[in-house]
Each structure stands twice: as structure tokens, then as C-alpha cells.
Design an enzyme around this catalytic site. Structure first.
Site, PDB file in Angstrom:
ATOM      1  N   GLY A   1       0.809  -1.290  -0.099  1.00  0.00           N
ATOM      2  CA  GLY A   1       0.019  -0.159   0.014  1.00  0.00           C
ATOM      3  C   GLY A   1       0.876   1.212   0.036  1.00  0.00           C
ATOM      4  O   GLY A   1       0.195   2.340   0.207  1.00  0.00           O
TER       5      GLY A   1
ATOM      6  N   GLY B   1      -1.495  -0.218  -5.053  1.00  0.00           N
ATOM      7  CA  GLY B   1      -1.931  -0.216  -3.554  1.00  0.00           C
ATOM      8  C   GLY B   1      -1.970   1.144  -2.829  1.00  0.00           C
ATOM      9  O   GLY B   1      -3.205   1.238  -2.123  1.00  0.00           O
TER      10      GLY B   1
ATOM     11  N   TYR C   1       6.142 -15.441 -12.816  1.00  0.00           N
ATOM     12  CA  TYR C   1       5.363 -14.254 -12.609  1.00  0.00           C
ATOM     13  C   TYR C   1       3.846 -14.380 -13.002  1.00  0.00           C
ATOM     14  O   TYR C   1       2.967 -14.456 -12.065  1.00  0.00           O
ATOM     15  CB  TYR C   1       5.858 -12.891 -13.142  1.00  0.00           C
ATOM     16  CG  TYR C   1       4.760 -11.818 -12.888  1.00  0.00           C
ATOM     17  CD1 TYR C   1       5.042 -11.160 -11.571  1.00  0.00           C
ATOM     18  CD2 TYR C   1       3.904 -11.318 -13.747  1.00  0.00           C
ATOM     19  CE1 TYR C   1       3.865 -10.021 -11.417  1.00  0.00           C
ATOM     20  CE2 TYR C   1       3.285 -10.449 -13.618  1.00  0.00           C
ATOM     21  CZ  TYR C   1       2.995  -9.547 -12.519  1.00  0.00           C
ATOM     22  OH  TYR C   1       2.168  -8.551 -12.052  1.00  0.00           O
TER      23      TYR C   1
HETATM   24  P1  NAD Z   1       4.624  -1.235  -7.220  1.00  0.00           P
HETATM   25  O1  NAD Z   1       5.864  -1.667  -7.149  1.00  0.00           O
HETATM   26  O2  NAD Z   1       4.305   0.235  -7.294  1.00  0.00           O
HETATM   27  O3  NAD Z   1       3.955  -1.758  -5.684  1.00  0.00           O
HETATM   28  C1  NAD Z   1       3.938  -3.192  -5.299  1.00  0.00           C
HETATM   29  C2  NAD Z   1       4.342  -2.933  -3.960  1.00  0.00           C
HETATM   30  O4  NAD Z   1       4.349  -4.240  -3.237  1.00  0.00           O
HETATM   31  C3  NAD Z   1       5.705  -1.991  -3.743  1.00  0.00           C
HETATM   32  O5  NAD Z   1       5.325  -1.170  -2.739  1.00  0.00           O
HETATM   33  C4  NAD Z   1       6.496  -3.272  -3.015  1.00  0.00           C
HETATM   34  O6  NAD Z   1       7.510  -2.661  -2.241  1.00  0.00           O
HETATM   35  C5  NAD Z   1       5.515  -4.218  -2.503  1.00  0.00           C
HETATM   36  N1  NAD Z   1       6.143  -5.524  -2.364  1.00  0.00           N
HETATM   37  C6  NAD Z   1       6.762  -6.161  -2.968  1.00  0.00           C
HETATM   38  N2  NAD Z   1       7.129  -7.296  -2.299  1.00  0.00           N
HETATM   39  C7  NAD Z   1       6.881  -7.298  -1.094  1.00  0.00           C
HETATM   40  C8  NAD Z   1       6.824  -8.064   0.003  1.00  0.00           C
HETATM   41  N3  NAD Z   1       7.628  -9.139  -0.007  1.00  0.00           N
HETATM   42  N4  NAD Z   1       6.203  -7.549   1.217  1.00  0.00           N
HETATM   43  C9  NAD Z   1       5.438  -6.550   1.258  1.00  0.00           C
HETATM   44  N5  NAD Z   1       5.436  -5.605   0.047  1.00  0.00           N
HETATM   45  C10 NAD Z   1       6.026  -5.790  -0.874  1.00  0.00           C
HETATM   46  O7  NAD Z   1       3.783  -1.796  -8.452  1.00  0.00           O
HETATM   47  P2  NAD Z   1       2.305  -2.033  -8.563  1.00  0.00           P
HETATM   48  O8  NAD Z   1       2.192  -2.003  -9.956  1.00  0.00           O
HETATM   49  O9  NAD Z   1       1.308  -1.047  -7.717  1.00  0.00           O
HETATM   50  O10 NAD Z   1       2.048  -3.593  -8.238  1.00  0.00           O
HETATM   51  C11 NAD Z   1       1.049  -3.888  -7.322  1.00  0.00           C
HETATM   52  C12 NAD Z   1       0.318  -5.118  -7.874  1.00  0.00           C
HETATM   53  O11 NAD Z   1      -0.130  -5.099  -9.026  1.00  0.00           O
HETATM   54  C13 NAD Z   1       1.264  -6.175  -7.875  1.00  0.00           C
HETATM   55  O12 NAD Z   1       0.925  -7.387  -7.096  1.00  0.00           O
HETATM   56  C14 NAD Z   1       1.596  -6.503  -9.373  1.00  0.00           C
HETATM   57  O13 NAD Z   1       2.042  -7.853  -9.599  1.00  0.00           O
HETATM   58  C15 NAD Z   1       0.339  -6.065  -9.889  1.00  0.00           C
HETATM   59  N6  NAD Z   1       0.086  -5.769 -11.188  1.00  0.00           N
HETATM   60  C16 NAD Z   1       0.935  -4.634 -11.953  1.00  0.00           C
HETATM   61  C17 NAD Z   1       0.710  -4.198 -13.231  1.00  0.00           C
HETATM   62  C18 NAD Z   1       1.548  -3.098 -13.748  1.00  0.00           C
HETATM   63  O14 NAD Z   1       1.655  -2.906 -14.853  1.00  0.00           O
HETATM   64  N7  NAD Z   1       2.012  -1.991 -12.904  1.00  0.00           N
HETATM   65  C19 NAD Z   1       0.249  -5.163 -13.940  1.00  0.00           C
HETATM   66  C20 NAD Z   1      -0.594  -6.236 -13.423  1.00  0.00           C
HETATM   67  C21 NAD Z   1      -0.546  -6.488 -12.084  1.00  0.00           C
END
Ligand code: NAD
Length: 249
Positions: A14, A19, A150
Site C-alpha cells: 500500500g 496499492g 510471475y
Molecule cells: P509497485 O511496485 O508500485 O507496488 C508493489 C508494492 O508491493 C511495492 O510497494 C513493493 O514494495 C511491495 N512489495 C513487493 N514485495 C513485497 C513483499 N514481499 N512484502 C511487502 N510488500 C512487498 O507496483 P504496482 O504496479 O502497484 O503493483 C501492485 C500489484 O499489481 C502487484 O501485485 C503487481 O504484480 C500487480 N500488477 C501490476 C501491473 C503493472 O503493470 N503495474 C500489472 C498487473 C498486475
């Protein structure tokens, strides 16, 4: 009228990207949120962005004791929980022939196992009318090179949602999946060595997306708000695909 008045929510991951956008929207809609992330500085910045009605808990979703601390904080401060959003996740691009057992375990440990226990450990605190949202990925429907582990973790989430939805329906808790397409968050840059490479990847994703652009975090936050609120009161076990049409057209 606000959609989440007096609701208590947990958002893992978050402090960044999707998040953070969801946590911010939840508070704007009247909720109190607990955000979990690994980095203290990012959590502090996120707390300032959200502004009010937020508690930060530093921790790693791959460590079950950290999840226990998260829910102990929820129990101590609020007593019960209405909404869980499992958004913590990461991507480490790796061709199948290069994948190591360490990469495999790290990817599954965070993205799949982490999300699973984020839900399991939340359930005892959850009230009737609760909603759980797992942030999967549209990639679980595709075969994109270098994303095999992934994508498989995200397919696991889509499956978890079906079983959790069946197991929790009699307690009045709905469980749904969100499958975003390419969204403009730090997770994209994190996969590349230079800003130029990351920009090229974003341009590539935009070029293969029918709506002609990559998505924004707040567009995912709106989809998560729909799943988290009573607006989706007749949906459970679904996969809400919000991907600019990339997997559908
Ligand atoms: P982001 O990197 O901004 O956010 C992901 C967050 O998860 C980060 O704050 C990171 O530090 C945290 N995180 C990672 N590993 C962790 C752990 N072991 N414990 C606690 N926190 C952890 O990227 P986002 O795009 O906001 O990603 C959020 C979700 O959306 C993810 O699950 C990602 O796989 C999914 N997602 C993202 C996209 C995209 O293109 N951005 C597409 C599809 C799915």
C-alpha cells in the site's frame, strides 16, 4: 454518500502504485486503512500522501510473522476488519532457461504464498459483509516471454479466489480477483536497468494495448473500490479484467 463509511481495510503493497492509489481512494470514501510495505521511508511518504485515517505497518508478506504483526495491529486498534486488498507483488524478468530455484521460490513466496496467507490470516478478524480483493495480472491469461513464473503466480491468485469465495460465502464475505494490464507504476521501471529501457517497455505495452495507452494506478483503484464496496454486492469469485482490452480484443 461515501461508499466505505466506517469500514476498516488492509492494503498490502500500500505504499506504492496500485496499492497506494487504492488506499487513498478508500480513505476518501470514509474507510480507515492499514498499509503494509517493506520500506519505512516509502511508508512514511505514503502516509503523508493519504493524509489521515491510516496506520503503517512495516513488513514483508513473504514472512508469516510479519503478517501476524499486521493483523495484531488491526485487532489492537480497530478490533475487526472489512476489506483486504493483497497488492504486494514484484516481477523479476527471467527467461525460462535461466530460472533458478531461488528466483522461483522468491516469486512464488511473495506473489502467491504471500497473498494466500494475507487472506488466511485476515479471515478470523473479518466481519459479515466483508470483501477481499487479490491483485493478480492480465498476464495470467497470456504467455509473455520472461514472465513465466510471475504469470503463474498470478494464475494461482485467480484460482485461490474461486476457492476462498466458496469457503467464505456463508460468512458473508466476498472474494474477487483484479487483473490489471500494463499500469504506469514503479514495478515497470524496476524490471529495467535504465529509464530509457523502461520508457521503451511502456511504449511497447501501449502499442499492443487496444485502448492505445498504458493504464493509471487510479484507474485500478476505482476497479478495486468497486470490488471492495457494496457496488459489487452480487459478484464473488470473479476475475475483473482491467487491461485496456489487451487480453480481450
Ligand atoms: P509497485 O511496485 O508500485 O507496488 C508493489 C508494492 O508491493 C511495492 O510497494 C513493493 O514494495 C511491495 N512489495 C513487493 N514485495 C513485497 C513483499 N514481499 N512484502 C511487502 N510488500 C512487498 O507496483 P504496482 O504496479 O502497484 O503493483 C501492485 C500489484 O499489481 C502487484 O501485485 C503487481 O504484480 C500487480 N500488477 C501490476 C501491473 C503493472 O503493470 N503495474 C500489472 C498487473 C498486475
Amino acid at each position: 454518500m461515501s461508499k466505505l463509511n466506517n469500514k476498516v481495510a488492509v492494503v498490502t503493497g500500500g505504499s506504492s502504485g496500485i496499492g497506494l492509489a487504492a488506499a487513498k481512494r478508500f480513505v476518501e470514501e470514509g474507510a480507515y486503512v492499514f498499509i503494509m510495505g517493506r520500506r519505512a521511508d516509502e511508508l512514511a511518504k505514503a502516509k503523508a500522501v493519504i493524509g489521515k485515517n491510516v496506520t503503517t505497518v512495516q513488513g514483508d508478506v513473504a514472512k508469516l510473522e510479519d503478517l501476524d504483526r499486521l493483523y495484531a495491529a488491526v485487532k489492537a486498534e480497530k478490533g475487526a476488519l472489512d476489506i483486504v486488498v493483497a497488492s504486494a507483488g514484484f516481477v523479476e524478468r527471467m527467461a525460462g532457461e535461466q530460472v533458478t530455484p531461488e528466483h522461483f521460490d522468491k516469486t512464488f513466496g511473495t506473489n502467491a504464498r504471500g497473498a494466500y496467507f494475507t487472506v488466511q490470516k485476515a479471515v478470523p478478524l473479518m466481519r459479515k459483509g466483508g470483501s477481499i480483493v487479490l491483485v493478480s495480472s492480465a498476464l495470467h491469461l497470456k504467455g509473455l516471454p520472461e514472465h513465466g513464473t510471475y504469470a503463474a503466480t498470478k494464475a494461482a491468485l485467480r484460482s485461490f479466489v474461486r476457492t476462498w469465495a466458496a469457503e467464505l460465502k456463508d460468512r458473508g464475505i466476498r472474494v474477487n480477483n483484479l487483473s490489471p494490464g500494463a499500469i504506469d507504476t514503479p514495478i515497470i521501471a524496476g524490471q529495467f536497468k535504465t529509464a530509457g529501457e523502461a520508457d521503451a517497455a511502456k511504449a511497447f505495452f501501449a502499442s499492443i494495448t487496444p485502448l492505445g495507452r498504458i493504464g493509471q494506478s487510479d484507474e485500478m483503484a476505482k476497479a478495486i473500490l468497486f470490488l471492495a464496496s457494496d457496488d459489487s454486492s452480487y459478484s464473488t469469485g470473479i476475475d475483473l479484467v482491467a487491461d485496456g482490452g489487451i487480453t480481450q480484443l
